[in-house]
Design an enzyme around this catalytic site. Structure first.
Site, PDB file in Angstrom:
ATOM      1  N   SER A   1     -14.396  14.997   9.167  1.00  0.00           N
ATOM      2  CA  SER A   1     -14.489  15.898   8.009  1.00  0.00           C
ATOM      3  C   SER A   1     -15.339  17.118   8.353  1.00  0.00           C
ATOM      4  O   SER A   1     -14.987  18.247   8.016  1.00  0.00           O
ATOM      5  CB  SER A   1     -15.106  15.177   6.806  1.00  0.00           C
ATOM      6  OG  SER A   1     -14.256  14.152   6.360  1.00  0.00           O
TER       7      SER A   1
ATOM      8  N   TYR B   1      -7.794  16.070  -4.703  1.00  0.00           N
ATOM      9  CA  TYR B   1      -7.900  17.366  -4.008  1.00  0.00           C
ATOM     10  C   TYR B   1      -6.987  17.397  -2.791  1.00  0.00           C
ATOM     11  O   TYR B   1      -6.786  16.392  -2.133  1.00  0.00           O
ATOM     12  CB  TYR B   1      -9.342  17.678  -3.583  1.00  0.00           C
ATOM     13  CG  TYR B   1     -10.066  16.614  -2.764  1.00  0.00           C
ATOM     14  CD1 TYR B   1     -10.677  15.543  -3.383  1.00  0.00           C
ATOM     15  CD2 TYR B   1     -10.174  16.724  -1.366  1.00  0.00           C
ATOM     16  CE1 TYR B   1     -11.366  14.581  -2.650  1.00  0.00           C
ATOM     17  CE2 TYR B   1     -10.867  15.773  -0.620  1.00  0.00           C
ATOM     18  CZ  TYR B   1     -11.456  14.702  -1.271  1.00  0.00           C
ATOM     19  OH  TYR B   1     -12.127  13.751  -0.551  1.00  0.00           O
ATOM     20  N   PRO B   2      -6.438  18.574  -2.511  1.00  0.00           N
ATOM     21  CA  PRO B   2      -5.633  18.716  -1.293  1.00  0.00           C
ATOM     22  C   PRO B   2      -6.517  19.100  -0.110  1.00  0.00           C
ATOM     23  O   PRO B   2      -7.613  19.652  -0.312  1.00  0.00           O
ATOM     24  CB  PRO B   2      -4.682  19.857  -1.640  1.00  0.00           C
ATOM     25  CG  PRO B   2      -5.406  20.691  -2.640  1.00  0.00           C
ATOM     26  CD  PRO B   2      -6.387  19.796  -3.345  1.00  0.00           C
ATOM     27  N   MET B   3      -6.068  18.791   1.081  1.00  0.00           N
ATOM     28  CA  MET B   3      -6.854  19.163   2.267  1.00  0.00           C
ATOM     29  C   MET B   3      -5.974  19.406   3.495  1.00  0.00           C
ATOM     30  O   MET B   3      -4.822  18.985   3.548  1.00  0.00           O
ATOM     31  CB  MET B   3      -7.912  18.103   2.579  1.00  0.00           C
ATOM     32  CG  MET B   3      -7.375  16.775   3.052  1.00  0.00           C
ATOM     33  SD  MET B   3      -8.705  15.674   3.620  1.00  0.00           S
ATOM     34  CE  MET B   3      -9.185  16.409   5.179  1.00  0.00           C
ATOM     35  N   ASP B   4      -6.571  20.093   4.454  1.00  0.00           N
ATOM     36  CA  ASP B   4      -5.938  20.350   5.756  1.00  0.00           C
ATOM     37  C   ASP B   4      -6.826  19.820   6.855  1.00  0.00           C
ATOM     38  O   ASP B   4      -8.027  19.654   6.675  1.00  0.00           O
ATOM     39  CB  ASP B   4      -5.840  21.870   6.003  1.00  0.00           C
ATOM     40  CG  ASP B   4      -4.724  22.544   5.229  1.00  0.00           C
ATOM     41  OD1 ASP B   4      -3.790  21.851   4.797  1.00  0.00           O
ATOM     42  OD2 ASP B   4      -4.815  23.773   5.069  1.00  0.00           O
TER      43      ASP B   4
ATOM     44  N   GLN C   1      -8.595   4.649  -2.562  1.00  0.00           N
ATOM     45  CA  GLN C   1      -8.076   5.956  -2.146  1.00  0.00           C
ATOM     46  C   GLN C   1      -6.592   5.844  -1.863  1.00  0.00           C
ATOM     47  O   GLN C   1      -6.124   4.855  -1.326  1.00  0.00           O
ATOM     48  CB  GLN C   1      -8.878   6.478  -0.955  1.00  0.00           C
ATOM     49  CG  GLN C   1      -8.176   6.503   0.382  1.00  0.00           C
ATOM     50  CD  GLN C   1      -8.120   5.122   1.041  1.00  0.00           C
ATOM     51  OE1 GLN C   1      -8.377   4.109   0.416  1.00  0.00           O
ATOM     52  NE2 GLN C   1      -7.756   5.094   2.299  1.00  0.00           N
TER      53      GLN C   1
ATOM     54  N   ARG D   1       0.825  -1.218   0.000  1.00  0.00           N
ATOM     55  CA  ARG D   1       0.000   0.000   0.000  1.00  0.00           C
ATOM     56  C   ARG D   1       0.857   1.266   0.000  1.00  0.00           C
ATOM     57  O   ARG D   1       0.413   2.318  -0.449  1.00  0.00           O
ATOM     58  CB  ARG D   1      -0.930   0.009   1.214  1.00  0.00           C
ATOM     59  CG  ARG D   1      -2.032  -1.058   1.089  1.00  0.00           C
ATOM     60  CD  ARG D   1      -3.020  -0.960   2.212  1.00  0.00           C
ATOM     61  NE  ARG D   1      -3.614   0.371   2.279  1.00  0.00           N
ATOM     62  CZ  ARG D   1      -4.320   0.828   3.308  1.00  0.00           C
ATOM     63  NH1 ARG D   1      -4.522   0.056   4.358  1.00  0.00           N
ATOM     64  NH2 ARG D   1      -4.836   2.023   3.296  1.00  0.00           N
TER      65      ARG D   1
ATOM     66  N   HIS E   1     -14.066   7.403  10.510  1.00  0.00           N
ATOM     67  CA  HIS E   1     -13.802   7.789   9.113  1.00  0.00           C
ATOM     68  C   HIS E   1     -13.560   6.534   8.253  1.00  0.00           C
ATOM     69  O   HIS E   1     -14.130   6.380   7.178  1.00  0.00           O
ATOM     70  CB  HIS E   1     -12.588   8.715   9.086  1.00  0.00           C
ATOM     71  CG  HIS E   1     -11.931   8.867   7.744  1.00  0.00           C
ATOM     72  ND1 HIS E   1     -12.370   9.749   6.796  1.00  0.00           N
ATOM     73  CD2 HIS E   1     -10.871   8.219   7.198  1.00  0.00           C
ATOM     74  CE1 HIS E   1     -11.613   9.659   5.722  1.00  0.00           C
ATOM     75  NE2 HIS E   1     -10.693   8.736   5.937  1.00  0.00           N
TER      76      HIS E   1
HETATM   77  O1  76R Z   1      -5.343   3.465   6.016  1.00  0.00           O
HETATM   78  C1  76R Z   1      -6.456   2.920   6.040  1.00  0.00           C
HETATM   79  O2  76R Z   1      -7.113   2.546   5.034  1.00  0.00           O
HETATM   80  C2  76R Z   1      -7.044   2.752   7.392  1.00  0.00           C
HETATM   81  C3  76R Z   1      -8.078   3.717   7.694  1.00  0.00           C
HETATM   82  C4  76R Z   1      -7.875   5.125   7.121  1.00  0.00           C
HETATM   83  C5  76R Z   1      -6.969   6.119   7.543  1.00  0.00           C
HETATM   84  C6  76R Z   1      -5.939   6.053   8.652  1.00  0.00           C
HETATM   85  C7  76R Z   1      -8.631   5.682   6.024  1.00  0.00           C
HETATM   86  C8  76R Z   1      -9.601   5.010   5.320  1.00  0.00           C
HETATM   87  N1  76R Z   1      -8.214   6.980   5.821  1.00  0.00           N
HETATM   88  C9  76R Z   1      -7.200   7.266   6.721  1.00  0.00           C
HETATM   89  C10 76R Z   1      -6.492   8.463   6.810  1.00  0.00           C
HETATM   90 MN1  76R Z   1      -9.066   8.338   4.556  1.00  0.00          MN
HETATM   91  N2  76R Z   1      -9.873   9.634   3.251  1.00  0.00           N
HETATM   92  C11 76R Z   1      -9.726  11.009   3.307  1.00  0.00           C
HETATM   93  C12 76R Z   1     -10.659  11.598   2.400  1.00  0.00           C
HETATM   94  O3  76R Z   1     -13.339  14.200   1.694  1.00  0.00           O
HETATM   95  C13 76R Z   1     -13.140  13.975   2.911  1.00  0.00           C
HETATM   96  O4  76R Z   1     -14.050  14.156   3.769  1.00  0.00           O
HETATM   97  C14 76R Z   1     -11.808  13.533   3.389  1.00  0.00           C
HETATM   98  C15 76R Z   1     -10.882  13.090   2.251  1.00  0.00           C
HETATM   99  C16 76R Z   1     -11.329  10.569   1.744  1.00  0.00           C
HETATM  100  C17 76R Z   1     -12.394  10.691   0.695  1.00  0.00           C
HETATM  101  C18 76R Z   1     -10.831   9.338   2.303  1.00  0.00           C
HETATM  102  C19 76R Z   1     -11.247   8.059   1.931  1.00  0.00           C
HETATM  103  N3  76R Z   1      -7.864   9.805   5.295  1.00  0.00           N
HETATM  104  C20 76R Z   1      -6.825   9.620   6.163  1.00  0.00           C
HETATM  105  C21 76R Z   1      -6.130  10.895   6.336  1.00  0.00           C
HETATM  106  C22 76R Z   1      -4.905  11.152   7.215  1.00  0.00           C
HETATM  107  C23 76R Z   1      -5.399  11.737   8.520  1.00  0.00           C
HETATM  108  C24 76R Z   1      -4.399  11.797   9.644  1.00  0.00           C
HETATM  109  O5  76R Z   1      -3.449  11.024   9.661  1.00  0.00           O
HETATM  110  O6  76R Z   1      -4.631  12.660  10.514  1.00  0.00           O
HETATM  111  C25 76R Z   1      -6.816  11.828   5.560  1.00  0.00           C
HETATM  112  C26 76R Z   1      -6.483  13.287   5.393  1.00  0.00           C
HETATM  113  C27 76R Z   1      -7.899  11.133   4.924  1.00  0.00           C
HETATM  114  C28 76R Z   1      -8.830  11.723   4.097  1.00  0.00           C
HETATM  115  N4  76R Z   1     -10.236   6.798   3.797  1.00  0.00           N
HETATM  116  C29 76R Z   1     -10.271   5.484   4.214  1.00  0.00           C
HETATM  117  C30 76R Z   1     -10.997   6.905   2.643  1.00  0.00           C
HETATM  118  C31 76R Z   1     -11.516   5.588   2.331  1.00  0.00           C
HETATM  119  C32 76R Z   1     -12.373   5.290   1.100  1.00  0.00           C
HETATM  120  C33 76R Z   1     -11.078   4.729   3.308  1.00  0.00           C
HETATM  121  C34 76R Z   1     -11.370   3.237   3.439  1.00  0.00           C
HETATM  122  C35 76R Z   1     -10.259   2.443   2.863  1.00  0.00           C
HETATM  123  C36 76R Z   1     -10.490   0.975   2.963  1.00  0.00           C
HETATM  124  O7  76R Z   1     -10.339   0.459   4.078  1.00  0.00           O
HETATM  125  O8  76R Z   1     -10.829   0.380   1.929  1.00  0.00           O
END
Ligand code: 76R
Length: 249
Positions: free
Chosen positions: A223, A145-148, A185, A131, A172
């Protein structure tokens, strides 16, 4: 002081977005256009070999709307390689007919919010390594897209205790998992590398799944309360063989 989460970091990532200068493209001779297409196809073939050798990956998509005409997303083990590819493209004939639209530098990131059940270091696991150094899916649609994470008044992500952030990230991930098989993603971290903190790149077979996932996630506390978003770019896959028809005038 809240504890920072440890991250696992993989390949470096460049999102390179370009706008085509159709006017000068139309003014070029057909030989010149053909040469430009052929040269770019050769670059793509070279990168396909790198991908087969598992030394990187790339994705080429057209972009809908006026923000850009195409996006090239490149993954490589080092920043130098990304820089080299960018320069190589800039020296190509096709680049003479493009203008920069946007670019983004980041690194594939997984965080260690979820405790490892077997006590092993997750970073050593082959599935985690896969991964961190992924082959990008060749699915029909891309969304980037970028985000904070927000730091405003009481809503400051960076002041939350580790456990609270872990819980919010777990919620999330539950929303995300509902889209397993429909959305892939790639989260890339960009603190210290670019203007935002993360880039989100989603791949989908159905463009509506992108909207549905992003919409649903807006209601996740992480979010809703802590997400700040940049510009969205969306587009469709552009396979190497279809370049001539995309650029045909
Ligand atoms: O890594 C993993 O898959 C485990 C769970 C997971 C983490 C740690 C996960 C799952 N994400 C993680 C971290 Mn995510 N993600 C986003 C967005 O639009 C929005 O509202 C937010 C943008 C989407 C669409 C998305 C999708 N994720 C993060 C982080 C880092 C945060 C930190 O470390 O503080 C960000 C910024 C972020 C944002 N996320 C998933 C998805 C999807 C579809 C999953 C499920 C993946 C799967 O298990 O198949």
């Amino acid at each position: 002081m809240p504890e920072a989460v440890e991250t696992m970091d993989g390949w470096y990532c460049l999102h390179d977005l370009r706008t085509i200068d159709w006017t000068s493209w139309k003014l070029a001779s057909s030989d010149e256009r053909q040469a430009a297409i052929f040269e770019f196809q050769q670059l793509l073939e070279k990168w396909e070999q790198t991908e087969k050798d598992k030394k990187g990956s790339h994705a080429l998509y057209t972009v809908v709307g006026q923000k850009a005409d195409f996006i090239l997303m490149i993954l490589r083990p080092t920043l130098e390689e990304l820089n080299q590819i960018e320069t190589e493209f800039n020296k190509s004939k096709l680049a003479e007919f493009t203008r920069p639209a946007y670019s983004y530098v980041s690194v594939v990131e997984l965080s260690k919010y979820m405790p490892s059940k077997d006590g092993e270091d997750p970073e050593q696991k082959p599935e985690i390594q896969a991964r961190l150094k992924p082959t990008l899916p060749k699915w029909q649609y891309i969304c980037f897209y970028p985000m904070d994470k927000r730091r405003q008044d009481d809503d400051n992500w960076y002041m939350l205790p580790f456990e609270d952030r872990g819980k919010l990230m777990y919620e999330h991930s539950k929303t995300g998992r509902k889209y397993a098989g429909r959305i892939r993603q790639i989260i890339t971290g960009s603190m210290g590398l670019d203007d935002w903190e993360w880039a989100v790149t989603l791949f989908a077979h159905d463009s509506l799944d992108i909207k549905k996932l992003v919409y649903e996630m807006r209601f996740d506390e992480v979010s809703a309360r802590y997400g700040d978003f940049g510009t969205f770019y969306v587009g469709s896959i552009l396979p190497r063989e279809q370049l001539p028809s995309f650029l045909q005038i």
